[in-house]
Design an enzyme around this catalytic site. Structure first.
Site, PDB file in Angstrom:
ATOM      1  N   THR A  94       0.866  -1.177   0.000  1.00 11.00           N
ATOM      2  CA  THR A  94       0.000   0.000   0.000  1.00 11.00           C
ATOM      3  C   THR A  94       0.900   1.223   0.000  1.00 11.00           C
ATOM      4  O   THR A  94       1.594   1.496   0.982  1.00 11.00           O
ATOM      5  CB  THR A  94      -0.916   0.011   1.232  1.00 11.00           C
ATOM      6  N   LYS A 169      -7.676   1.639  -2.558  1.00 12.56           N
ATOM      7  CA  LYS A 169      -7.306   1.241  -1.202  1.00 12.56           C
ATOM      8  C   LYS A 169      -7.353   2.437  -0.244  1.00 12.56           C
ATOM      9  O   LYS A 169      -7.915   2.336   0.852  1.00 12.56           O
ATOM     10  CB  LYS A 169      -5.898   0.630  -1.205  1.00 12.56           C
ATOM     11  N   LYS A 244      -0.897   5.355   8.500  1.00 11.08           N
ATOM     12  CA  LYS A 244      -0.195   5.380   7.211  1.00 11.08           C
ATOM     13  C   LYS A 244      -1.178   5.589   6.069  1.00 11.08           C
ATOM     14  O   LYS A 244      -0.976   6.440   5.188  1.00 11.08           O
ATOM     15  CB  LYS A 244       0.577   4.073   7.007  1.00 11.08           C
TER      16      LYS A 244
END
Length: 293
Positions: A94, A169, A244
């Site tokens: 990611t 995502k 994050k």
């Protein structure tokens, strides 16, 4: 069966690589932590001591790395220019959309098929082979990657061109972070108002407040059996990982001038939670900070 070079055998990468081994593929694994490499070898994988060694002779390369800078470095130094034309590259990290698209462009110039395929489902999903993959890349690369992704996941969705897997995502996880805070706030307020949380759950889980954060991952123990709240918030997905992803969403929103006031506030709250020493706790544990405040 294919020979697969797998780079990045962390909490997610190792069980994903194990599932490829179980499917009958030859998996050449590398990680900076030698014990992770040894664990894969113990389960039938092939231990290698460099990223470049992992891709030697591989028909497919899978990566699961911490951030965009690592993806750019690994592909720039150890993959692109080393593997032959036609090799399939699958990046499950990611990372930021810009890095994903830059590496994909370099891969295409070298005659390599590449998809970005970040995952949702946490460590349990990686171990059980039930991950959701959000995939960006050309149609032909997606068609080649899908059979391998199916050995590691349950739901495989083609989100469009290069970088769109990463876009999906971070949008998805911005929703998740915001909704977990909303659920935590509502249950904390219910406790202070004298409303039994089980009764609130019985109502809201069937009413307009229903969401995944409540019905699948409730931050109040005793309401959803599989939720980390029943295990003292032992992580399936840590607060640091949520921070994050919310930070990536902040950066992406700024780059395209998208208004995300709730996403920005969610990032601020998770930053406070992580900086107070709770980065390794499950992200649903943020209810503890809200209760304390």
């Amino acid at each position: 069966m294919a020979t697969i070079g797998f780079i990045g055998l962390g909490n997610m990468g190792l069980p994903m690589a194990r599932n490829l081994v179980k499917a009958g593929h030859t998996v050449q694994g590398f990680d900076m932590a030698t014990e992770q490499v040894e664990a894969l070898a113990a389960d039938g994988g092939v231990a290698v001591d460099t990223a470049a060694g992992a891709v030697d002779g591989a028909e497919v390369v899978v990566t699961m790395l911490p951030a965009g800078e690592h993806v750019r470095t690994v592909y720039g130094e150890s993959v692109i220019g080393r593997v032959p034309s036609g090799t399939l590259l699958i990046d499950c990290s990611t990372i930021d959309v810009e890095s994903a698209r830059a590496v994909a462009a370099d891969a295409a110039e070298a005659g390599l098929a590449m998809v970005d395929a970040p995952v949702s489902g946490g460590v349990a999903g990686a171990a059980g082979g039930t991950l959701t993959f959000m995939v960006g890349g050309p149609d032909d690369a997606f068609a080649r990657a899908e059979p391998f992704l199916q050995k590691m996941g349950k739901t495989i969705v083609h989100a469009g061109g290069a970088g769109n897997g990463q876009a999906a995502k971070i949008c998805n996880n911005m929703i998740l972070g915001i909704s977990m805070i909303a659920v935590s706030e509502a249950f904390t307020m219910a406790e202070k108002l004298g409303l039994d949380t089980a009764r609130l759950f019985a109502i809201s889980s069937k009413a307009s407040g229903q969401c995944w954060s409540m019905t699948n991952y409730c931050p109040v123990p005793g309401l959803v059996e599989s939720a980390p709240s029943n295990r003292d918030f032992k992580p399936g997905f840590t607060a640091s990982m949520m921070l994050k992803d919310l930070t990536l969403a902040e950066d992406a929103a700024e780059a395209v001038h998208a208004a995300t006031p709730l996403g920005r506030e969610a990032a601020r709250l998770y930053r406070d939670y992580v900086e107070s020493g709770h980065g390794a706790v499950d992200f649903s544990g943020i209810i503890q900070m809200l209760r304390a405040n």
